[in-house]
Design an enzyme around this catalytic site. Sequence first.
Site, PDB file in Angstrom:
ATOM      1  N   ARG A  21     -66.562  -3.212  31.942  1.00 37.66           N
ATOM      2  CA  ARG A  21     -67.489  -2.733  30.895  1.00 37.66           C
ATOM      3  C   ARG A  21     -68.030  -3.889  30.069  1.00 37.66           C
ATOM      4  O   ARG A  21     -69.210  -3.918  29.740  1.00 37.66           O
ATOM      5  CB  ARG A  21     -66.796  -1.715  29.989  1.00 37.66           C
ATOM      6  CG  ARG A  21     -66.446  -0.417  30.696  1.00 37.66           C
ATOM      7  CD  ARG A  21     -65.687   0.516  29.791  1.00 37.66           C
ATOM      8  NE  ARG A  21     -64.452  -0.132  29.346  1.00 37.66           N
ATOM      9  CZ  ARG A  21     -63.783   0.182  28.233  1.00 37.66           C
ATOM     10  NH1 ARG A  21     -64.208   1.125  27.443  1.00 37.66           N
ATOM     11  NH2 ARG A  21     -62.673  -0.439  27.919  1.00 37.66           N
ATOM     12  N   ASN A  40     -65.343   3.999  30.601  1.00 36.72           N
ATOM     13  CA  ASN A  40     -64.311   4.290  31.602  1.00 36.72           C
ATOM     14  C   ASN A  40     -64.133   5.795  31.707  1.00 36.72           C
ATOM     15  O   ASN A  40     -64.000   6.483  30.695  1.00 36.72           O
ATOM     16  CB  ASN A  40     -62.967   3.672  31.204  1.00 36.72           C
ATOM     17  CG  ASN A  40     -62.879   2.198  31.502  1.00 36.72           C
ATOM     18  OD1 ASN A  40     -63.683   1.647  32.236  1.00 36.72           O
ATOM     19  ND2 ASN A  40     -61.892   1.542  30.923  1.00 36.72           N
TER      20      ASN A  40
END
Length: 93
Positions: A21, A40
């Site tokens: 990320r 996530n």
Amino acid sequence: MNDTARLTAWVRGRVQGVGFRWFTRANALEIGGLTGFALNLDDGRVQVVAEGSRENCHRLLEWLRSDDTPGHVDGVTEIWDTPRGGYPDFAIR
């Protein structure tokens, strides 16, 4: 002509716990002009939503599918839509 787009991508593979990320956000900021987020998911995937020019969304998608990502990407599924707005920047969620 308004050539903006909304890209939603689901990235499969070993993409959690490897900085995926963070690197996605860094890449989106480097490309420029993109807002959205990387998140996530409980099933091990990462969801990426990006809004901006269609060209820049495609550049981010190409990066998501490249060998330059952290971890290991087994596949990316994407859908395209019209931008909805509401994102002040590109965030990690």
